[in-house]
Design an enzyme around this catalytic site. Structure first.
Site, PDB file in Angstrom:
ATOM      1  N   ILE A 207       0.990  -1.258   0.087  1.00 39.19           N
ATOM      2  CA  ILE A 207       0.014  -0.035   0.012  1.00 39.19           C
ATOM      3  C   ILE A 207       1.008   1.270   0.110  1.00 39.19           C
ATOM      4  O   ILE A 207       1.660   1.387   0.859  1.00 39.19           O
ATOM      5  CB  ILE A 207      -0.816   0.251   1.473  1.00 39.19           C
ATOM      6  CG1 ILE A 207      -1.374  -1.318   1.935  1.00 39.19           C
ATOM      7  CG2 ILE A 207      -1.859   1.200   1.145  1.00 39.19           C
ATOM      8  CD1 ILE A 207      -1.787  -1.385   3.196  1.00 39.19           C
ATOM      9  N   HIS A 208       0.736   2.012  -0.865  1.00 38.03           N
ATOM     10  CA  HIS A 208       1.715   3.363  -1.100  1.00 38.03           C
ATOM     11  C   HIS A 208       0.946   4.347  -1.640  1.00 38.03           C
ATOM     12  O   HIS A 208       1.492   5.724  -1.633  1.00 38.03           O
ATOM     13  CB  HIS A 208       3.076   2.879  -1.625  1.00 38.03           C
ATOM     14  CG  HIS A 208       2.958   3.015  -3.147  1.00 38.03           C
ATOM     15  ND1 HIS A 208       2.028   2.085  -3.928  1.00 38.03           N
ATOM     16  CD2 HIS A 208       3.217   3.796  -4.000  1.00 38.03           C
ATOM     17  CE1 HIS A 208       2.106   2.135  -4.968  1.00 38.03           C
ATOM     18  NE2 HIS A 208       2.746   3.531  -5.202  1.00 38.03           N
ATOM     19  N   ARG A 209      -0.264   4.200  -2.164  1.00 37.38           N
ATOM     20  CA  ARG A 209      -0.739   5.412  -3.105  1.00 37.38           C
ATOM     21  C   ARG A 209      -1.254   6.367  -2.305  1.00 37.38           C
ATOM     22  O   ARG A 209      -2.091   6.104  -1.405  1.00 37.38           O
ATOM     23  CB  ARG A 209      -1.578   4.688  -4.124  1.00 37.38           C
ATOM     24  CG  ARG A 209      -1.796   5.366  -5.625  1.00 37.38           C
ATOM     25  CD  ARG A 209      -2.509   4.418  -6.561  1.00 37.38           C
ATOM     26  NE  ARG A 209      -1.410   3.919  -7.213  1.00 37.38           N
ATOM     27  CZ  ARG A 209      -0.509   4.142  -7.937  1.00 37.38           C
ATOM     28  NH1 ARG A 209      -0.308   5.389  -8.404  1.00 37.38           N
ATOM     29  NH2 ARG A 209       0.536   3.365  -8.429  1.00 37.38           N
ATOM     30  N   ARG A 242       6.496   6.032   3.292  1.00 40.58           N
ATOM     31  CA  ARG A 242       5.251   6.915   3.536  1.00 40.58           C
ATOM     32  C   ARG A 242       3.981   6.256   4.256  1.00 40.58           C
ATOM     33  O   ARG A 242       3.579   6.919   5.309  1.00 40.58           O
ATOM     34  CB  ARG A 242       4.718   7.402   2.270  1.00 40.58           C
ATOM     35  CG  ARG A 242       3.408   8.176   2.290  1.00 40.58           C
ATOM     36  CD  ARG A 242       2.945   8.967   1.168  1.00 40.58           C
ATOM     37  NE  ARG A 242       2.876   7.909  -0.068  1.00 40.58           N
ATOM     38  CZ  ARG A 242       2.836   8.410  -1.425  1.00 40.58           C
ATOM     39  NH1 ARG A 242       2.551   9.908  -1.498  1.00 40.58           N
ATOM     40  NH2 ARG A 242       2.623   7.653  -2.234  1.00 40.58           N
TER      41      ARG A 242
END
Ligand code: UDP
Length: 364
Positions: A207-209, A242
């Site tokens: 998950i990074h978006r 992030r």
């Protein structure tokens, strides 16, 4: 000799550029004279060792000639500083081509700097659209496509998208190249270090978006779904810095059966993909790699640019909806006939480099 300035800065770009650099080296080795000079500019957008350096080392990407070290700021400042610094490099190097990849701020800044100096732009991964104008990536890819001289499209849909936007009326070349990530997946999967085995079944998730990390209700719903899935199967998450920071700051709890690890290099990533039972992701690249390595994929987004995976039922869009994700995981019957050729056969870099040479020699 043809001179190319390659602009890169983010993890997926290192992975894509590796195959092109390897092809450039192959072409040079094959001919008596050096045909192509590649100057690599790393904007610094991704800078942690495990988000950047490891890819250069493992994938044998030539060391960047310029490292602009621009990171850790908002979109405006980042893109602006990149534009300024890339322009300086281009004025000095005067290349025949500026080569940009995908849809990041580095892509846009590279294309913008080149277009103002009337240097030809080649865009790898052109024509992709999510039709979600809230995604920074969508803005970057639309603008970059419009400035490009040659648009290397990975899929039929990406070509259709450009036609729908009237590109046949523009002064540019549209080339169906296939997908460079397929080239990399085939090549690096063959290397010995990607053969590590794991004995117990696990699901691989990333998950990074921004649309997920910057919206706490979406991020929490996705983590809830992973917590639920982890009651029956272990979940391994190489966590983007992030996302890691936001999970920590928001005190979002993950079950013990979720193994959070630092981001891994590409060879280890291939090994994780190969050994997993299923992929859950909001990554663009990983959706395709799931297909390359014959794994079902649940995409944690509301739309995707890689629509052919969804229409052929290799991939299911579940958004950030906990029930939908868990149901897809436990009961969706995915297509398991992976013979279809959706992305070319790993020959995209050969096509791209040969087209650039041909266009330089006057086929414009
Ligand atoms: N990847 C990797 N290590 C990780 C997570 C991802 O090598 O820990 C690879 C992944 O296999 C894919 C690429 O990074 O090739 C995808 O990058 P990312 O998800 O950051 O960007 P996107 O594809 O969404 O643009």
């Amino acid at each position: 000799m043809m001179k190319i300035v390659t602009i890169l800065g983010a993890r997926p770009q290192f992975i894509k550029a590796a195959s092109i650099s390897r092809e450039i080296m192959r072409v040079n080795e094959k001919s008596n004279v050096k045909k192509i000079e590649e100057i690599i500019v790393h904007t610094g957008q991704h800078f942690d060792t495990n988000m950047s350096e490891i890819f250069f080392e493992e994938m044998k990407i030539p060391k960047p000639h310029y490292n602009l070290n621009i990171n850790g700021m908002g979109h405006g400042a980042m893109t602006g500083q990149m534009l300024e610094k890339i322009e300086e490099v281009l004025i000095k190097e005067r290349p025949d081509w500026v080569l940009v990849y995908g849809d990041t701020n580095s892509t846009l800044a590279g294309a913008l700097a080149a277009s103002k100096l009337h240097i030809k732009i080649a865009h790898v991964e052109a024509g992709l659209r999510s039709f979600n104008m809230k995604m920074p990536e969508e803005i970057n890819r639309i603008l970059t496509d419009r400035m490009s001289t040659v648009l290397f499209c990975p899929t039929d849909t990406s070509i259709d998208n450009l036609h729908r936007e009237g590109y046949e009326g523009f002064d540019c070349h549209i080339v169906k190249s296939g997908d460079v990530m397929q080239d990399g997946a085939l090549y690096y999967a063959g290397l010995e270090s990607t053969q590590t085995r794991r004995d117990t079944p696990f699901v691989l998730a990333t998950i990074h978006r921004a649309e997920n990390t910057d919206d706490i209700s979406r991020l929490s719903a996705i983590i809830d779904a992973l917590n639920e899935i982890s009651k029956s199967t272990a979940v391994t998450v190489p966590l983007h810095p992030r996302t890691k920071k936001i999970i920590h700051d928001q005190n979002i709890q993950l079950n013990d059966n979720i193994e959070v690890i630092d981001p891994v290099g590409y060879l280890e990533m291939i090994s994780l993909i190969k050994n997993s039972t299923m992929i859950l992701t909001d990554s663009g690249g990983l959706q395709k790699e799931a297909f390359f390595f014959k794994k079902p994929c649940i995409t944690l987004r509301d739309e995707t640019e890689w629509v052919e995976l969804v229409s052929h039922n290799f991939n299911l869009l579940a958004g950030a909806d906990k029930q939908k994700i868990v149901k897809a995981y436990s009961s969706h019957k995915f297509n398991d006939d992976y013979e279809i050729d959706l992305y070319g056969k790993g020959k995209a870099s050969v096509k791209i480099v040969s087209e650039l040479l041909a266009l330089k020699q006057g086929r414009m």
